[in-house]
Design an enzyme around this catalytic site. Structure first.
Site, short mmCIF file in Angstrom:
data_model
loop_
_atom_site.label_atom_id
_atom_site.label_comp_id
_atom_site.label_asym_id
_atom_site.label_seq_id
_atom_site.Cartn_x
_atom_site.Cartn_y
_atom_site.Cartn_z
N CYS A 19 57.48 0.34 16.16
CA CYS A 19 58.63 -0.54 16.44
C CYS A 19 59.11 -1.19 15.15
CB CYS A 19 58.21 -1.63 17.44
SG CYS A 19 59.44 -2.95 17.59
N CYS A 46 58.40 -5.16 15.20
CA CYS A 46 57.07 -5.76 15.25
C CYS A 46 56.65 -6.26 13.86
CB CYS A 46 56.05 -4.74 15.76
SG CYS A 46 55.94 -4.66 17.57
N HIS A 89 55.44 -7.48 21.40
CA HIS A 89 56.32 -6.36 21.73
C HIS A 89 56.51 -6.22 23.24
CE1 HIS A 89 58.21 -2.43 20.92
NE2 HIS A 89 57.54 -1.97 21.96
N ASN A 119 71.52 -7.90 24.02
CA ASN A 119 71.66 -6.77 24.92
C ASN A 119 70.27 -6.43 25.39
OD1 ASN A 119 74.41 -6.31 24.67
ND2 ASN A 119 74.13 -5.04 22.87
N SER A 131 68.51 -0.63 21.94
CA SER A 131 67.79 0.47 21.32
C SER A 131 66.29 0.23 21.29
CB SER A 131 68.30 0.66 19.89
OG SER A 131 68.06 -0.52 19.13
N HIS A 169 61.54 -4.42 22.13
CA HIS A 169 60.99 -5.64 21.52
C HIS A 169 62.00 -6.77 21.76
CE1 HIS A 169 58.19 -7.43 18.46
NE2 HIS A 169 59.09 -8.38 18.65
N HIS A 213 64.55 -9.25 21.48
CA HIS A 213 65.38 -9.63 20.32
C HIS A 213 66.83 -9.81 20.71
CE1 HIS A 213 66.36 -5.35 20.58
NE2 HIS A 213 67.42 -5.60 19.83
N GLN A 229 70.98 -10.56 18.73
CA GLN A 229 71.76 -10.30 17.53
C GLN A 229 72.75 -11.44 17.28
OE1 GLN A 229 73.47 -6.48 16.70
NE2 GLN A 229 72.47 -5.56 18.47
N HIS A 234 78.09 -23.26 26.36
CA HIS A 234 77.57 -22.59 27.56
C HIS A 234 77.06 -21.21 27.21
CE1 HIS A 234 81.84 -21.46 27.22
NE2 HIS A 234 81.47 -20.30 27.71
N HIS A 262 76.74 -17.13 28.89
CA HIS A 262 77.10 -16.19 29.94
C HIS A 262 76.00 -15.15 30.08
CE1 HIS A 262 81.38 -17.39 30.18
NE2 HIS A 262 81.34 -17.50 28.87
N LYS A 303 76.67 -1.62 38.97
CA LYS A 303 78.11 -1.68 39.23
C LYS A 303 78.83 -0.97 38.09
CE LYS A 303 82.05 -4.79 39.35
NZ LYS A 303 82.66 -4.10 40.51
N PHE A 304 79.82 -0.16 38.45
CA PHE A 304 80.64 0.48 37.44
C PHE A 304 81.97 -0.25 37.31
CE2 PHE A 304 77.75 3.89 38.59
CZ PHE A 304 77.42 4.39 37.34
N TYR A 334 90.20 1.25 39.01
CA TYR A 334 91.11 0.12 39.20
C TYR A 334 90.78 -1.00 38.23
CZ TYR A 334 93.31 -3.96 41.11
OH TYR A 334 94.05 -5.10 41.22
P1 H2U Z 1 70.13 -3.53 19.82
O1 H2U Z 1 69.97 -5.01 20.07
O2 H2U Z 1 71.44 -3.03 20.34
O3 H2U Z 1 68.97 -2.74 20.27
O4 H2U Z 1 70.19 -3.35 18.25
C1 H2U Z 1 69.17 -3.64 17.35
C2 H2U Z 1 69.77 -3.78 15.98
O5 H2U Z 1 68.76 -3.56 15.00
C3 H2U Z 1 70.88 -2.78 15.70
O6 H2U Z 1 72.07 -3.51 15.49
C4 H2U Z 1 69.36 -2.98 13.86
C5 H2U Z 1 70.43 -2.07 14.44
O7 H2U Z 1 71.49 -1.94 13.52
N1 H2U Z 1 68.33 -2.32 13.08
C6 H2U Z 1 68.02 -2.79 11.81
O8 H2U Z 1 68.65 -3.74 11.33
N2 H2U Z 1 67.01 -2.20 11.08
C7 H2U Z 1 66.28 -1.12 11.51
O9 H2U Z 1 65.38 -0.68 10.81
C8 H2U Z 1 66.61 -0.49 12.80
C9 H2U Z 1 67.66 -1.17 13.64
ZN ZN Z 2 82.20 -18.50 27.43
#
Ligand code: H2U
Ligand code: ZN
Length: 353
Positions: free
Chosen positions: A52, A55, A120, A160, A168, A171, A173, A175, A303, A305, A318-319, A323
């Site tokens: 990972c 980690c 992790h 996400n 991806s 772990h 996390h 952003q 706030h 969301h 849900k898709f 519409y």
């Molecule tokens: P997700 O939250 O969408 O899984 O994205 C993880 C982020 O980690 C992604 O924006 C970054 C990717 O660019 N990343 C690094 O900065 N270094 C790495 O070695 C792999 C992924």
């Molecule tokens: Zn808002």
């Protein structure tokens, strides 16, 4: 003809924060609620995964190596969508002659990745609230330090979660994308909140929260400083809004006690989410805070969301298509039903012993 009953008849509701409308068709939800049907395979992960990139002690892209961090850890994204050294400009020849049809502007920014914990194998739902608290503090520090930069006018902190949301790496996390311009959603919310504040001298969410607490039907859980509710205008089946009771513009204006309450509420809400379909509930979630554009923003009310895609089970989502892509978002069972279901769920995680 019978008189209009919003719990039965098709209608539209306005999102007071954005000014946009959602179509609600409660009659389509007459199908009886069947609850959870299939449990997904258990998600067993090791506490530490040598492969990972988040980690402690592991290598990331390029030459970077993570420190042996013990609570949270933040670093600049190795594949940042925005950078500070982007040259200014519009990328258009001067004689283009159709400025309004081909608008473009360079955009500077900073992208960061936040690890919530060295573990992790957990999520916010499975972390004790005392371990969520350092995450809240890190949000605050990052909002302040990134926002202080002269070219950073908005700091978007988000997560996400789950493969379904395109995440991806399991772990735990989040952003941060901090940038020069105000993105679409916070821009709409700034306009609506300013309009309300100018008219009433109170934040929009102060008035909204007062009304929701009085009605009670859409409240999911609450404590001294925070309330989680399914907003009146929710688009996603189990969408929630987490609102501070005190009108503060950002997480960094929260007191010590309020930060503890936010950590506790997030832990409870995400636990309820996991308990809904006995699965690690996928979502996109994030903080909405005042722009860091050097202006005063008394209208801005901090706030969060939560936008989870699941509809009927751990696998049925849900898709937002057809519409909804071409017209307006639509939902079947009303937000009040979602709130009732979430409220009834246990605060103890289904995987807890
Ligand atoms: P997700 O939250 O969408 O899984 O994205 C993880 C982020 O980690 C992604 O924006 C970054 C990717 O660019 N990343 C690094 O900065 N270094 C790495 O070695 C792999 C992924
Ligand atoms: Zn808002």
């Amino acid at each position: 003809m019978a008189s209009f009953d919003p719990s039965e008849h098709p209608h539209r509701r306005r999102n007071a924060l954005t000014g946009e409308w959602v179509l609600v068709s409660p009659h389509r939800a007459d199908r009886p609620w069947q609850g959870q049907t299939e449990d997904p395979p258990p998600d067993e992960r090791p506490m530490y995964d040598p492969d990972c990139y988040l980690c402690p002690g592991n290598d990331r892209a390029g030459d970077a190596t993570n420190p042996e961090y013990t609570d949270t850890f933040v670093f600049t994204n190795d594949f940042s969508a925005l950078t500070l050294d982007t040259p200014e400009g519009t990328g258009r020849p001067d004689d283009d002659g159709a400025d309004d049809l081909f608008q473009a502007e360079s955009e500077r920014g900073i992208c960061r990745v936040i690890c919530y914990t060295p573990r992790h194998d957990v999520t916010l739902a499975e972390m004790p609230a005392a371990d969520v608290r350092p995450v809240v503090d890190l949000w605050s520090e990052e909002y302040d330090s990134l926002g202080a930069h002269e070219h950073i006018h908005h700091v978007q902190i988000f997560e996400n979660k789950g493969q379904m949301m395109g995440c991806s790496n399991p772990h735990p996390h989040g952003q941060i994308w901090a940038q020069e311009s105000i993105p679409n959603e916070p821009r709409k919310e700034t306009a609506r909140q300013a309009e309300h504040y100018d008219r009433h001298g109170r934040t929009l969410l102060t008035d909204y929260l007062d009304a929701e607490l009085e009605k009670g039907v859409r409240v999911v859980c609450k404590n001294d400083a925070f309330v989680a509710l399914v907003p009146f205008w929710a688009v996603w089946p189990y969408e929630t809004l987490v609102v501070s009771r005190r009108p503060v513009p950002s997480v960094s204006a929260l007191t010590d006690a309020e930060r503890d309450d936010l950590a506790r509420l997030l832990q409870r809400l995400t636990t309820k989410y996991d308990n809904l379909f006995n699965t690690s509930f996928p979502y996109s979630a994030g903080l909405h805070q005042a722009p860091t554009d050097g202006q005063e923003h008394p209208e801005w009310h901090f706030h969060m969301h939560f936008y989870p895609p699941l509809l009927r089970s751990a696998t049925v989502k849900k898709f937002m298509v057809g519409y909804e892509m071409l017209g307006t978002p639509q939902r079947d069972f009303p937000p009040e039903t979602s709130a009732e279901r979430l409220r009834a769920l246990s605060d103890t995680h289904y995987r807890a012993d």
